[in-house]
Design a protein around this motif. Sequence first.
Motif, PDB file in Angstrom:
ATOM      1  N   LEU A   1       0.839  -1.199   0.000  1.00  0.00           N
ATOM      2  CA  LEU A   1       0.000   0.000   0.000  1.00  0.00           C
ATOM      3  C   LEU A   1       0.866   1.239   0.000  1.00  0.00           C
ATOM      4  CD1 LEU A   1      -2.859  -0.973   2.425  1.00  0.00           C
ATOM      5  CD2 LEU A   1      -2.995  -0.548  -0.011  1.00  0.00           C
TER       6      LEU A   1
ATOM      7  N   TYR B   1       2.354   1.744  -3.382  1.00  0.00           N
ATOM      8  CA  TYR B   1       1.423   2.331  -4.375  1.00  0.00           C
ATOM      9  C   TYR B   1       1.423   3.844  -4.234  1.00  0.00           C
ATOM     10  CZ  TYR B   1      -0.571  -2.404  -4.126  1.00  0.00           C
ATOM     11  OH  TYR B   1      -0.748  -3.744  -4.093  1.00  0.00           O
TER      12      TYR B   1
ATOM     13  N   PRO C   1      -0.037   8.210 -11.223  1.00  0.00           N
ATOM     14  CA  PRO C   1      -1.148   7.588 -10.488  1.00  0.00           C
ATOM     15  C   PRO C   1      -1.750   6.412 -11.246  1.00  0.00           C
ATOM     16  CG  PRO C   1      -1.405   9.951 -10.534  1.00  0.00           C
ATOM     17  CD  PRO C   1      -0.276   9.634 -11.443  1.00  0.00           C
ATOM     18  N   LEU C   2      -1.778   6.527 -12.556  1.00  0.00           N
ATOM     19  CA  LEU C   2      -2.349   5.439 -13.343  1.00  0.00           C
ATOM     20  C   LEU C   2      -1.483   4.188 -13.214  1.00  0.00           C
ATOM     21  CD1 LEU C   2      -4.616   4.713 -15.170  1.00  0.00           C
ATOM     22  CD2 LEU C   2      -3.257   5.436 -17.109  1.00  0.00           C
TER      23      LEU C   2
ATOM     24  N   ALA D   1       0.422   3.517 -10.771  1.00  0.00           N
ATOM     25  CA  ALA D   1       0.235   3.023  -9.419  1.00  0.00           C
ATOM     26  C   ALA D   1      -1.079   2.262  -9.302  1.00  0.00           C
ATOM     27  CB  ALA D   1       0.265   4.182  -8.431  1.00  0.00           C
ATOM     28  N   PHE D   2      -2.107   2.774  -9.987  1.00  0.00           N
ATOM     29  CA  PHE D   2      -3.414   2.110  -9.898  1.00  0.00           C
ATOM     30  C   PHE D   2      -3.344   0.724 -10.524  1.00  0.00           C
ATOM     31  CE2 PHE D   2      -7.675   1.088 -11.342  1.00  0.00           C
ATOM     32  CZ  PHE D   2      -8.396   1.336 -10.198  1.00  0.00           C
ATOM     33  N   ARG D   3      -2.678   0.642 -11.654  1.00  0.00           N
ATOM     34  CA  ARG D   3      -2.567  -0.675 -12.285  1.00  0.00           C
ATOM     35  C   ARG D   3      -1.762  -1.618 -11.417  1.00  0.00           C
ATOM     36  NH1 ARG D   3      -1.967   1.696 -18.347  1.00  0.00           N
ATOM     37  NH2 ARG D   3      -4.205   1.922 -18.662  1.00  0.00           N
TER      38      ARG D   3
ATOM     39  N   LEU E   1      -1.654  -1.408  -8.265  1.00  0.00           N
ATOM     40  CA  LEU E   1      -2.531  -1.738  -7.140  1.00  0.00           C
ATOM     41  C   LEU E   1      -3.435  -2.913  -7.489  1.00  0.00           C
ATOM     42  CD1 LEU E   1      -4.280   0.635  -4.785  1.00  0.00           C
ATOM     43  CD2 LEU E   1      -5.721  -0.952  -5.974  1.00  0.00           C
ATOM     44  N   ILE E   2      -4.042  -2.854  -8.659  1.00  0.00           N
ATOM     45  CA  ILE E   2      -4.949  -3.940  -9.039  1.00  0.00           C
ATOM     46  C   ILE E   2      -4.175  -5.257  -9.094  1.00  0.00           C
ATOM     47  CG2 ILE E   2      -6.381  -4.834 -10.901  1.00  0.00           C
ATOM     48  CD1 ILE E   2      -7.788  -2.634  -9.594  1.00  0.00           C
ATOM     49  N   LEU E   3      -3.061  -5.252  -9.825  1.00  0.00           N
ATOM     50  CA  LEU E   3      -2.290  -6.486  -9.959  1.00  0.00           C
ATOM     51  C   LEU E   3      -1.758  -6.946  -8.608  1.00  0.00           C
ATOM     52  CD1 LEU E   3      -0.094  -6.311 -13.142  1.00  0.00           C
ATOM     53  CD2 LEU E   3      -1.559  -8.170 -12.391  1.00  0.00           C
TER      54      LEU E   3
ATOM     55  N   THR F   1      -2.849  -6.318  -5.615  1.00  0.00           N
ATOM     56  CA  THR F   1      -3.866  -6.829  -4.710  1.00  0.00           C
ATOM     57  C   THR F   1      -4.278  -8.232  -5.101  1.00  0.00           C
ATOM     58  OG1 THR F   1      -4.637  -4.579  -4.498  1.00  0.00           O
ATOM     59  CG2 THR F   1      -6.043  -6.283  -3.614  1.00  0.00           C
ATOM     60  N   VAL F   2      -4.421  -8.450  -6.418  1.00  0.00           N
ATOM     61  CA  VAL F   2      -4.740  -9.813  -6.850  1.00  0.00           C
ATOM     62  C   VAL F   2      -3.653 -10.767  -6.381  1.00  0.00           C
ATOM     63  CG1 VAL F   2      -5.041 -11.303  -8.836  1.00  0.00           C
ATOM     64  CG2 VAL F   2      -6.078  -9.066  -8.813  1.00  0.00           C
TER      65      VAL F   2
END
Lengths: 501, 81, 488, 147, 126
Positions: free
Chosen positions: C143, C146, C157-158, C160-162, C164-166, C168-169
Amino acid sequence: MGLQSDLIPLLAVLVSLFAIPLIALSSRRPNLRESWTFLAALIKFGLVLSLIPGALRGETVGGALFDIAPGLPFELEADPLGVFFALIASGLWIFTSAYSIGYMRGNGEVKQTRFFAAFAMSLSSTIGVAFAGNLFTFIVFYEILTLSTYPLVVHKESDAAIQAARKYLTYTLTAGLLLVAGAGLLYMETGTLDFEAGGLSALIDSDIASGKLWVIFILMFIGVGVKAGVMPLHSWLPSAMAAPTPVSSLLHAVAVVKSGVFGVLRVSGFIFGFGVLQQMGADVLMMILSAFTLTVASFLAFKQDNLKRRLAYSTVGHLSYIVLGVSLMTMSGVLGSVLHIAAHATMKITLFFCAGAIYVNLHKDSISQLDGAAKVMPWTFAAFTIGAMGLTGIPPINGFFSKWTLALGTIEAGQWIPLGLLILSGLMNAGYFFPIVARAYFKPGGKDLEGHGEANPWMVVPLVSTAMLSVIFGLFPNAFVHILDLATVIMEQLFNVGGDL
Amino acid sequence: MIWEFELVLFVFLVFAAIVALEARNLLVSVVMLSVFSFSAALLFASMGAVDVGFTEAVVGAGVTGILFVIAIHKTSAKTND
Amino acid sequence: MFVVSYISISLLIVLAGVRFKESAQPLATFGAGVTAVLSLVGWIVVKANTEAGFPAIRYGFGGWAPPIGIEFVLDGLSAFFLMVVNGVAAVVLWHSAGNLDKHLDAHPPTFYALASLFLLGLNGMILTGDLFNLYVFLEISSLSSYALIAIGSRQAPLAAFRYLILGTVGGTLYLIGVGFMYAMTGTLNMIDMMAIIPLIAEEPAVLVALLLMIVGIGVKAALFPLYGWLPESYTQTNSISSALIAPIGTKVAAYVMIRVLLFVFGASGLNAVWPLSEVIAYLAGAGILFGSIMAILQKNLKRMLAFSSVSQIGYILMGVALMNPLAFAGALFHVLNHAIMKATLFMVSSHLERQEESVDIRDFNDSYRVKYPWTMATFTLAAISMIGLPPMAGFFSKWMLALGTIEADHWVLLGVILTSSLLNAVYFFGILEKVYLRRSGQKEASQASMNEVSWGMRLPALILALALLGFGFFNVPLLDILQTLFPV
Amino acid sequence: MKRSFESPITLLGARALAPFIMMFGLYVIFHGHYSPGGGFQGGALLAASVLLMRVASGSKTSSLILSNAVTTPMGVVGVLIYFGTGLLAMFLGGSNFLDYEGLPIPGMSPFYLRYTGILIIEVGVGLAVMAALVLIYDKMADGEVSQ
Amino acid sequence: MEMFLANYAYAFTLLILCIGLYGMFFKRNLVKKVIGLSIFQAAVIMFFVSLASKMGGTVPVKWDEIPVEMIDGYMNPLPHTLMLTAIVVGVATQGVAFGLLVNIWNRFKTLEEDALNEAILEDSRD
């Protein structure tokens, strides 16, 4: 031997390393900078000289310093072969230092500080290669040598130089990696990488599958063979002639390529041992490759108009003489190789010095432009003639002596084809060197020669001295530094025999 | 543990999840997500994890929902998928 | 016993340090430095303990006995990683002081709070002896990473967002794997689980759990097909974050891989059903080549370094998956080397970004040599080590890895190591050529003048680069110890 | 909050509901050590009640309950209570981190010490969680998310 | 029927897990991705909870009718406590995700993946 003499090999390596910061710091004052180079060269030579008496007695000085990788010590040992090589490299460095002062200033080259620093670095690593006590230490210095020569090759920073340097790096780095791989395989099989005269006993005793042995041999042979300019792998050498002439002369006639053939000697004589290689049949491979190389390289040398490139192909050919001698695996053959290392070094450096002097003085680098040049540069061309005669194998220059021993070796081994090729290539040597001499002496010179005199004494004195050295060593092989005696001691160790030849 | 009850909840969960993902209006999605969380909380409680259900209800349905709404208001509520 | 408590205190220093809004950077650096010193102490104590024959130090929180309570374990492996992570982090944070003004539009306390939280998570991951607790620390560090990555260019940020998704999975897949293992063994403690696994290793559920965990950690460690998040993240983020995350973030994930695969499952557990270690080794090999080739194609220095990370992580994971002490020691040594090299290289890129506003390789020219002599010298050292030429440290880790491949009879992988060294040479020498050689059409070096960054930035980078040389020469004591860490 | 969902009914509902949620949150925190619930859930409930007011009435009114400026210090205090208890137990009690029996409270048997220790920790956690959740909301609502 | 009773919870959990994954990877809107994430995490929590649930067991709170020694009478509380932590982690993740979302919106004025990719392409063209 006491502690001090054990440290001599290390000191010999470190001397020029210490010179680097001094050279870098005094970049604003050229005189001071060059005197550092000189000083380092002299000290280095002195240190190597001090090792000779021990080496003549067949002693090995030095030892493991610390472990550089698990189970593998960082080992600097001056055995006779190492001393022999170090002697040539450090001795000729003195001449080259003097010569490069004349060349670099005469030519108004840029970035001279980098040049001298890298030069000192590569000498350091050459001595390291010479004194490496095991294959791993050898590899370490071998790679440093590659890296430190890179700035020298690329020195002119022209596109051609950059291309040449890239080629050089690609060839030598690949070779280094293969050498590493071979060393890794060998280490996993035998658990040691020490050099041992006559071959690793661990390897001779072990029962490695011959297939694996071949893999190791091929990897290592390519590893050292690239620097030794064996034929399919030679093409970096003519390209590397883009470097300034002092570099070509010392590094590409003495230090780098000789560390390649030195590596061939180390690998075949001190790792595998001649017995194992003959059993494998690897000597035939080496012989075929080297015989092929020396013939083809001589042919190619004919075609070159650029003086340095012609010299480069001649170097490729002569390096193969040495490899050929090793591949004979008889006493005379190997002795001839060892002697040819020294002989070729003094002669080829003379020729390169001459080429550089001509370039600086007359701004000519093609053979076809040399008409009548001997009249303006008598000393230079006298030296050139001596070198050319020596390489052709005309007595009493030392080239004759080593070639003679090589020929004896082929007869001893009963290899008639190499003998024939040896003679043929000698003739071809004559064929591509004498036209140059003849042109310079007998053709009328053009107008552009007017107003030019002999080159700067900084350049003439070294080149004349090295030519003199060739003659002296031809007449008295044991003069000053006992070259023949040293070579004899090496043979005794390699073939494990006592007494005279 | 009344398994019929759980089964109904599960079906409801799947339904809520699909709607939350497929709705064109993100606010609908968020509301359906809250529904999803709340059903999940019920399910947890029925499976014996009282405190997990409790937390899920407070956090999943409550706080996260509020945060979602804020985020959507800060950005945009419309979407094409 | 007391060593672990020391380390937990130092974590507290990190956490508490960042709460004081003034002078966040010195405090964070101080915290990381103290942690680094403590981990060094821990390493020495563990070494002494091992020599005296004591087992690893275990520390149960709250006085609960390990199977129920959470415990921290300090053994040789974790001590080594602690040392690497905290040491590098301390230097990077020290280095960041000179770079603050330029690169942080967010206010520094937030940044350093996140950075310290990130370090806290990493330290926790290394120290914990509990699979679930590891997940929690994994998420803490993820976290904060990210958030750290999101500070940066417009696209940061984008990216980081991607991530984040990967990420977290990945983390969640790992958690499911842990759930399966818990269902099978009834424990979450690594040491307890280690004892049970040989009994159940052939159960399909264990295989599923193993696969899930490998994929989960693989995402974090950027194992070959799962590397997708890495290049964008490292490229878009600010230079301090990239220098902080790139060297140590993936290393700790690799640590988790080692811990879970080799220590918890062990070679027999890992290969009970399918030869998973081979699969990982070849994936890593593919990653090495892929990363190197992609790095050659890049125009942006940071992106090039990011792809080079993908390839270097491959070395580490390959060494782990080869399952022999030589390769293992090589992998661990490469962890150290790569952490230092990447930190150095990213520091160098931050110097250039700071002074030139661009890290486009095409813009590099001869004038850099005059403008940034120190930076470029540092770069050269690190690059040579990266290529793996002696006597730099990078050579020796590759040497050990090569020996490991020979030992395991994986000739293809030996070839991969050699090839990738050459590929590394291609992209690093490409840059060195641009910087050190004048080519037609380039700016004249003589027109440029010295434009170097402050000593506060030059010095840390230089120290790390020289450390590479030092580790190269004196690697044997370390490698000897690292070889003994291999679990039998 | 720039855009509140102001309508009399929601405001009334929220105002009626918030105290009870808050009360329940406190109950959950203080009973966490022997019934379902605990610091985290309680904290989340407290946060929910505050957020409810924020959403319903806008930040001006709701900051009377919990001001924007207080959240960060509150979170810090929560964390410090947690670690402070653990460290106190470690240094003064001479036992492990978070070993409640080592808490230096005179005249209490180990059994009650553990009760008290957990309670203190729960309060710390509750504070921290509430502060953190409200903080996230505030930051997002202000559009100040600049991480 | 037995089989179904024993396993239907897992089957549904798996289904929800897949729905969550689908949302995360195939939805083009970033908010939808976060919703998918939320569903995904809820599914994992569900998985752990159903692991711990036992036929005939009761809530893991001490109850005088069943003495503590009768372990079978209670469910395993450990997964429950773990899941509390997992929920916290989930909320924290979502918090960070929202922060990033708002940031992305502020910079690109869109949250659709396709539009974002186009914007990035334009950036790199400059």
